[in-house]
Design a protein around this motif. Structure first.
Motif, mmCIF file in Angstrom:
data_model
loop_
_atom_site.group_PDB
_atom_site.id
_atom_site.type_symbol
_atom_site.label_atom_id
_atom_site.label_comp_id
_atom_site.label_asym_id
_atom_site.label_seq_id
_atom_site.Cartn_x
_atom_site.Cartn_y
_atom_site.Cartn_z
ATOM 1 N N PHE A 48 46.297 71.257 66.295
ATOM 2 C CA PHE A 48 46.147 71.277 64.843
ATOM 3 C C PHE A 48 45.555 72.583 64.331
ATOM 4 O O PHE A 48 45.148 72.661 63.181
ATOM 5 C CB PHE A 48 45.268 70.098 64.395
ATOM 6 C CG PHE A 48 45.906 68.763 64.649
ATOM 7 C CD1 PHE A 48 46.739 68.170 63.709
ATOM 8 C CD2 PHE A 48 45.705 68.106 65.850
ATOM 9 C CE1 PHE A 48 47.345 66.956 63.953
ATOM 10 C CE2 PHE A 48 46.301 66.887 66.104
ATOM 11 C CZ PHE A 48 47.128 66.309 65.159
ATOM 12 N N THR A 76 34.695 71.846 54.994
ATOM 13 C CA THR A 76 35.926 71.757 54.202
ATOM 14 C C THR A 76 35.993 72.953 53.245
ATOM 15 O O THR A 76 34.986 73.325 52.643
ATOM 16 C CB THR A 76 35.968 70.453 53.389
ATOM 17 O OG1 THR A 76 34.870 70.423 52.463
ATOM 18 C CG2 THR A 76 35.867 69.240 54.310
ATOM 19 N N GLN A 132 47.305 61.582 64.446
ATOM 20 C CA GLN A 132 48.168 61.169 63.339
ATOM 21 C C GLN A 132 47.464 61.339 61.990
ATOM 22 O O GLN A 132 47.397 60.427 61.174
ATOM 23 C CB GLN A 132 48.629 59.722 63.539
ATOM 24 C CG GLN A 132 49.467 59.525 64.789
ATOM 25 C CD GLN A 132 49.863 58.088 65.017
ATOM 26 O OE1 GLN A 132 49.349 57.182 64.362
ATOM 27 N NE2 GLN A 132 50.785 57.855 65.938
ATOM 28 N N GLN A 133 46.922 62.531 61.776
ATOM 29 C CA GLN A 133 46.280 62.911 60.520
ATOM 30 C C GLN A 133 45.020 62.109 60.203
ATOM 31 O O GLN A 133 44.571 62.059 59.052
ATOM 32 C CB GLN A 133 47.269 62.797 59.342
ATOM 33 C CG GLN A 133 48.482 63.693 59.472
ATOM 34 C CD GLN A 133 48.097 65.171 59.572
ATOM 35 O OE1 GLN A 133 47.389 65.684 58.724
ATOM 36 N NE2 GLN A 133 48.568 65.833 60.618
ATOM 37 N N THR A 134 44.446 61.464 61.217
ATOM 38 C CA THR A 134 43.190 60.744 61.054
ATOM 39 C C THR A 134 42.146 61.329 61.997
ATOM 40 O O THR A 134 42.441 61.583 63.168
ATOM 41 C CB THR A 134 43.357 59.241 61.347
ATOM 42 O OG1 THR A 134 44.288 58.692 60.423
ATOM 43 C CG2 THR A 134 42.030 58.502 61.205
ATOM 44 N N ASN A 169 36.904 56.684 60.084
ATOM 45 C CA ASN A 169 38.260 57.171 59.846
ATOM 46 C C ASN A 169 38.269 58.028 58.581
ATOM 47 O O ASN A 169 37.905 57.566 57.500
ATOM 48 C CB ASN A 169 39.243 55.999 59.660
ATOM 49 C CG ASN A 169 39.357 55.175 60.923
ATOM 50 O OD1 ASN A 169 39.058 55.657 61.997
ATOM 51 N ND2 ASN A 169 39.800 53.945 60.771
ATOM 52 N N GLY A 205 47.714 64.646 69.702
ATOM 53 C CA GLY A 205 46.396 64.748 69.089
ATOM 54 C C GLY A 205 45.487 65.713 69.812
ATOM 55 O O GLY A 205 45.870 66.355 70.789
ATOM 56 N N ILE A 231 41.383 63.852 66.631
ATOM 57 C CA ILE A 231 42.364 63.937 65.544
ATOM 58 C C ILE A 231 43.656 63.331 66.054
ATOM 59 O O ILE A 231 44.231 63.809 67.033
ATOM 60 C CB ILE A 231 42.600 65.382 65.094
ATOM 61 C CG1 ILE A 231 41.292 66.045 64.678
ATOM 62 C CG2 ILE A 231 43.595 65.414 63.937
ATOM 63 C CD1 ILE A 231 41.430 67.528 64.357
ATOM 64 N N GLN A 233 40.797 60.796 56.401
ATOM 65 C CA GLN A 233 42.086 61.442 56.299
ATOM 66 C C GLN A 233 41.905 62.958 56.312
ATOM 67 O O GLN A 233 41.066 63.496 55.605
ATOM 68 C CB GLN A 233 42.799 61.007 54.998
ATOM 69 C CG GLN A 233 43.168 59.535 54.984
ATOM 70 C CD GLN A 233 44.066 59.160 56.136
ATOM 71 O OE1 GLN A 233 45.022 59.880 56.433
ATOM 72 N NE2 GLN A 233 43.772 58.062 56.797
ATOM 73 N N VAL A 234 42.685 63.637 57.137
ATOM 74 C CA VAL A 234 42.618 65.090 57.235
ATOM 75 C C VAL A 234 43.812 65.676 56.521
ATOM 76 O O VAL A 234 44.959 65.418 56.880
ATOM 77 C CB VAL A 234 42.629 65.525 58.724
ATOM 78 C CG1 VAL A 234 42.551 67.037 58.818
ATOM 79 C CG2 VAL A 234 41.464 64.896 59.457
ATOM 80 N N ASN A 235 43.559 66.464 55.487
ATOM 81 C CA ASN A 235 44.644 67.066 54.701
ATOM 82 C C ASN A 235 44.968 68.471 55.212
ATOM 83 O O ASN A 235 44.112 69.135 55.750
ATOM 84 C CB ASN A 235 44.256 67.136 53.222
ATOM 85 C CG ASN A 235 44.026 65.747 52.649
ATOM 86 O OD1 ASN A 235 44.785 64.852 52.941
ATOM 87 N ND2 ASN A 235 42.997 65.589 51.829
#
Length: 233
Positions: free
Chosen positions: A43, A161, A144-146, A229, A69, A142, A231-233
Protein backbone atom coordinates in the motif's frame (compact mmCIF):
# COMPACT_ATOMS: atom_id res chain seq x y z
CA UNK A 1 -1.01 -12.71 3.14
CA UNK A 2 2.21 -13.82 1.49
CA UNK A 3 5.33 -12.54 3.19
CA UNK A 4 8.06 -10.65 1.36
CA UNK A 5 10.51 -9.95 4.17
CA UNK A 6 11.57 -11.88 7.25
CA UNK A 7 11.45 -10.50 10.78
CA UNK A 8 13.90 -7.68 11.37
CA UNK A 9 16.35 -8.67 14.11
CA UNK A 10 18.73 -5.73 14.69
CA UNK A 11 21.30 -6.36 17.38
CA UNK A 12 21.74 -10.08 16.72
CA UNK A 13 24.84 -9.51 14.58
CA UNK A 14 27.58 -6.92 14.87
CA UNK A 15 27.59 -6.08 11.16
CA UNK A 16 24.61 -4.47 9.49
CA UNK A 17 23.15 -6.24 6.52
CA UNK A 18 23.82 -4.69 3.13
CA UNK A 19 21.20 -6.74 1.32
CA UNK A 20 17.43 -6.93 1.55
CA UNK A 21 14.43 -8.83 0.29
CA UNK A 22 12.54 -7.37 -2.62
CA UNK A 23 11.21 -3.97 -1.63
CA UNK A 24 12.25 -4.32 2.00
CA UNK A 25 14.81 -1.53 2.14
CA UNK A 26 18.40 -1.87 3.32
CA UNK A 27 19.19 -2.48 7.01
CA UNK A 28 21.85 -0.05 8.24
CA UNK A 29 23.62 0.66 11.53
CA UNK A 30 24.93 4.04 12.64
CA UNK A 31 26.28 3.80 16.18
CA UNK A 32 23.31 2.84 18.37
CA UNK A 33 20.81 3.59 15.61
CA UNK A 34 19.44 0.70 13.54
CA UNK A 35 17.24 1.64 10.60
CA UNK A 36 15.83 0.60 7.26
CA UNK A 37 15.71 3.15 4.49
CA UNK A 38 12.61 3.63 2.37
CA UNK A 39 11.10 0.35 1.21
CA UNK A 40 7.89 -0.67 -0.50
CA UNK A 41 4.84 -2.61 0.67
CA UNK A 42 1.49 -3.40 -0.90
CA UNK A 43 0.00 0.00 0.00
CA UNK A 44 2.97 2.37 -0.30
CA UNK A 45 6.34 3.16 1.30
CA UNK A 46 7.73 2.43 4.75
CA UNK A 47 10.84 2.95 6.86
CA UNK A 48 11.83 1.74 10.35
CA UNK A 49 14.29 2.82 13.04
CA UNK A 50 15.37 1.56 16.48
CA UNK A 51 17.71 3.22 18.96
CA UNK A 52 19.68 0.77 21.11
CA UNK A 53 19.24 1.88 24.73
CA UNK A 54 20.72 -1.18 26.45
CA UNK A 55 23.77 -3.36 25.86
CA UNK A 56 21.57 -5.71 23.84
CA UNK A 57 18.77 -4.28 21.73
CA UNK A 58 15.61 -5.68 23.32
CA UNK A 59 13.13 -4.46 20.70
CA UNK A 60 12.02 -6.11 17.46
CA UNK A 61 9.99 -4.97 14.46
CA UNK A 62 8.74 -6.48 11.23
CA UNK A 63 6.72 -5.79 8.12
CA UNK A 64 5.09 -8.50 6.03
CA UNK A 65 3.32 -7.65 2.79
CA UNK A 66 1.71 -9.26 -0.22
CA UNK A 67 -1.13 -8.77 -2.71
CA UNK A 68 -3.81 -9.21 -0.05
CA UNK A 69 -2.51 -6.88 2.65
CA UNK A 70 0.24 -5.56 4.88
CA UNK A 71 1.18 -6.51 8.44
CA UNK A 72 3.36 -4.32 10.69
CA UNK A 73 4.53 -5.38 14.16
CA UNK A 74 6.46 -3.42 16.80
CA UNK A 75 7.61 -5.31 19.90
CA UNK A 76 9.06 -3.33 22.84
CA UNK A 77 11.05 -5.88 24.84
CA UNK A 78 11.68 -5.68 28.60
CA UNK A 79 14.18 -7.53 30.76
CA UNK A 80 15.96 -8.94 27.72
CA UNK A 81 15.32 -9.59 24.01
CA UNK A 82 13.91 -13.11 24.26
CA UNK A 83 10.18 -12.41 24.50
CA UNK A 84 10.26 -9.79 21.73
CA UNK A 85 12.23 -12.12 19.45
CA UNK A 86 9.77 -14.94 20.10
CA UNK A 87 6.79 -12.72 19.26
CA UNK A 88 8.54 -11.50 16.11
CA UNK A 89 9.09 -15.10 15.05
CA UNK A 90 5.64 -16.49 15.83
CA UNK A 91 2.86 -13.89 16.07
CA UNK A 92 2.46 -13.37 12.33
CA UNK A 93 2.62 -17.12 11.74
CA UNK A 94 -0.29 -17.55 14.17
CA UNK A 95 -2.61 -15.53 11.94
CA UNK A 96 -4.70 -18.10 10.09
CA UNK A 97 -5.49 -17.64 6.38
CA UNK A 98 -6.03 -14.28 4.73
CA UNK A 99 -9.08 -13.25 6.78
CA UNK A 100 -8.50 -10.78 9.64
CA UNK A 101 -11.13 -10.23 12.33
CA UNK A 102 -11.12 -9.36 16.01
CA UNK A 103 -11.42 -13.08 16.75
CA UNK A 104 -8.46 -14.12 14.57
CA UNK A 105 -6.32 -11.37 16.11
CA UNK A 106 -7.19 -12.51 19.63
CA UNK A 107 -6.45 -16.12 18.66
CA UNK A 108 -3.05 -15.19 17.23
CA UNK A 109 -2.13 -13.27 20.40
CA UNK A 110 -3.35 -16.09 22.62
CA UNK A 111 -1.45 -18.79 20.72
CA UNK A 112 1.73 -16.71 20.86
CA UNK A 113 1.32 -16.16 24.59
CA UNK A 114 0.72 -19.86 25.19
CA UNK A 115 3.72 -20.79 23.07
CA UNK A 116 6.09 -18.49 24.94
CA UNK A 117 4.74 -19.63 28.31
CA UNK A 118 5.36 -23.24 27.28
CA UNK A 119 8.90 -22.34 26.22
CA UNK A 120 9.55 -20.73 29.62
CA UNK A 121 8.34 -23.90 31.36
CA UNK A 122 10.44 -26.17 29.15
CA UNK A 123 13.63 -24.19 29.76
CA UNK A 124 13.05 -23.33 33.42
CA UNK A 125 15.87 -25.53 34.72
CA UNK A 126 18.48 -24.26 32.27
CA UNK A 127 17.30 -20.68 31.51
CA UNK A 128 15.21 -19.45 34.47
CA UNK A 129 15.88 -15.81 33.53
CA UNK A 130 13.70 -16.32 30.47
CA UNK A 131 10.70 -16.00 32.79
CA UNK A 132 11.71 -12.41 33.66
CA UNK A 133 11.49 -11.15 30.07
CA UNK A 134 8.42 -9.68 28.45
CA UNK A 135 7.35 -7.47 25.59
CA UNK A 136 4.74 -4.98 24.53
CA UNK A 137 3.06 -5.81 21.26
CA UNK A 138 1.72 -3.31 18.73
CA UNK A 139 0.27 -4.60 15.45
CA UNK A 140 -1.33 -2.95 12.45
CA UNK A 141 -2.90 -4.88 9.56
CA UNK A 142 -4.20 -3.29 6.35
CA UNK A 143 -6.59 -5.61 4.55
CA UNK A 144 -9.11 -4.68 1.87
CA UNK A 145 -8.98 -0.96 2.68
CA UNK A 146 -9.51 -1.61 6.40
CA UNK A 147 -6.90 -0.92 9.09
CA UNK A 148 -6.94 -3.30 12.07
CA UNK A 149 -5.02 -2.29 15.21
CA UNK A 150 -4.03 -4.59 18.09
CA UNK A 151 -2.19 -3.34 21.16
CA UNK A 152 -0.98 -5.00 24.35
CA UNK A 153 1.40 -3.11 26.63
CA UNK A 154 2.21 0.56 27.04
CA UNK A 155 3.30 1.34 23.49
CA UNK A 156 1.05 3.69 21.53
CA UNK A 157 -0.05 3.56 17.90
CA UNK A 158 -0.55 6.92 16.20
CA UNK A 159 -1.92 7.40 12.69
CA UNK A 160 -0.74 10.42 10.71
CA UNK A 161 -3.32 11.77 8.26
CA UNK A 162 -2.58 14.44 5.65
CA UNK A 163 -5.17 17.05 4.67
CA UNK A 164 -5.27 16.98 0.85
CA UNK A 165 -6.08 20.71 0.72
CA UNK A 166 -3.62 22.19 3.25
CA UNK A 167 -0.99 19.45 3.39
CA UNK A 168 -1.17 19.58 7.19
CA UNK A 169 -0.54 16.30 9.03
CA UNK A 170 -2.74 15.39 11.99
CA UNK A 171 -1.85 12.72 14.55
CA UNK A 172 -4.71 10.41 15.59
CA UNK A 173 -4.22 8.12 18.61
CA UNK A 174 -5.49 4.61 17.79
CA UNK A 175 -4.57 2.64 20.92
CA UNK A 176 -4.67 3.01 24.69
CA UNK A 177 -1.73 2.01 26.88
CA UNK A 178 -1.93 -0.91 29.32
CA UNK A 179 -0.08 0.79 32.15
CA UNK A 180 -0.48 0.54 35.92
CA UNK A 181 -0.83 4.32 36.12
CA UNK A 182 -4.19 3.97 34.33
CA UNK A 183 -7.01 3.57 36.87
CA UNK A 184 -8.93 1.07 34.73
CA UNK A 185 -5.84 -1.15 34.42
CA UNK A 186 -5.29 -1.16 38.20
CA UNK A 187 -8.93 -2.09 38.72
CA UNK A 188 -8.68 -4.91 36.18
CA UNK A 189 -5.53 -6.30 37.81
CA UNK A 190 -7.19 -6.17 41.23
CA UNK A 191 -10.18 -8.11 39.87
CA UNK A 192 -7.93 -10.68 38.19
CA UNK A 193 -5.87 -11.17 41.37
CA UNK A 194 -8.33 -10.74 44.29
CA UNK A 195 -6.05 -12.68 46.69
CA UNK A 196 -3.01 -10.48 46.05
CA UNK A 197 -3.31 -7.11 47.84
CA UNK A 198 0.06 -6.04 46.39
CA UNK A 199 -0.66 -6.76 42.72
CA UNK A 200 -0.29 -3.00 42.17
CA UNK A 201 1.84 -0.89 44.51
CA UNK A 202 2.46 2.88 44.57
CA UNK A 203 6.25 3.16 44.70
CA UNK A 204 8.66 5.95 43.73
CA UNK A 205 5.76 8.25 42.86
CA UNK A 206 4.16 5.87 40.32
CA UNK A 207 1.94 2.80 40.32
CA UNK A 208 3.79 -0.45 39.54
CA UNK A 209 2.76 -4.07 38.96
CA UNK A 210 4.02 -5.98 42.03
CA UNK A 211 5.92 -2.80 42.89
CA UNK A 212 8.37 -3.47 40.06
CA UNK A 213 7.23 -2.26 36.65
CA UNK A 214 4.50 -0.11 35.11
CA UNK A 215 3.84 -1.94 31.87
CA UNK A 216 1.60 -4.99 31.59
CA UNK A 217 3.72 -7.63 29.83
CA UNK A 218 2.43 -9.75 26.98
CA UNK A 219 1.83 -12.76 29.22
CA UNK A 220 0.58 -10.91 32.32
CA UNK A 221 -2.77 -9.58 31.15
CA UNK A 222 -5.56 -10.85 28.88
CA UNK A 223 -6.44 -8.97 25.71
CA UNK A 224 -8.57 -5.87 26.11
CA UNK A 225 -10.60 -4.95 23.01
CA UNK A 226 -7.57 -5.35 20.76
CA UNK A 227 -8.92 -4.51 17.32
CA UNK A 228 -10.39 -1.41 15.75
CA UNK A 229 -11.68 -1.06 12.19
CA UNK A 230 -10.88 2.18 10.37
CA UNK A 231 -11.52 2.88 6.73
CA UNK A 232 -8.32 3.88 4.93
CA UNK A 233 -8.85 6.35 2.08
Amino acid sequence: MSRFTKCWHPGMNDEASSSSSSGAGVLCKDGLLWYRDIGRHAFGDFSMADVQANRVLEDQSQIESGPLGTYVGIYDGHGGPDAARYVCDYLFRNFQGGNVTEETIQTAFRRTEEGFTALVSEQWNTLPDLATTGTCCLVGVILQQTLFVASLGDSRLVLGTRDVNTGRITAVQLSTEHNANVVAIRQELAELHPDDPEIVVFRQDIWRVKGIIQVIFLYMCPLRNPSYNLQVN
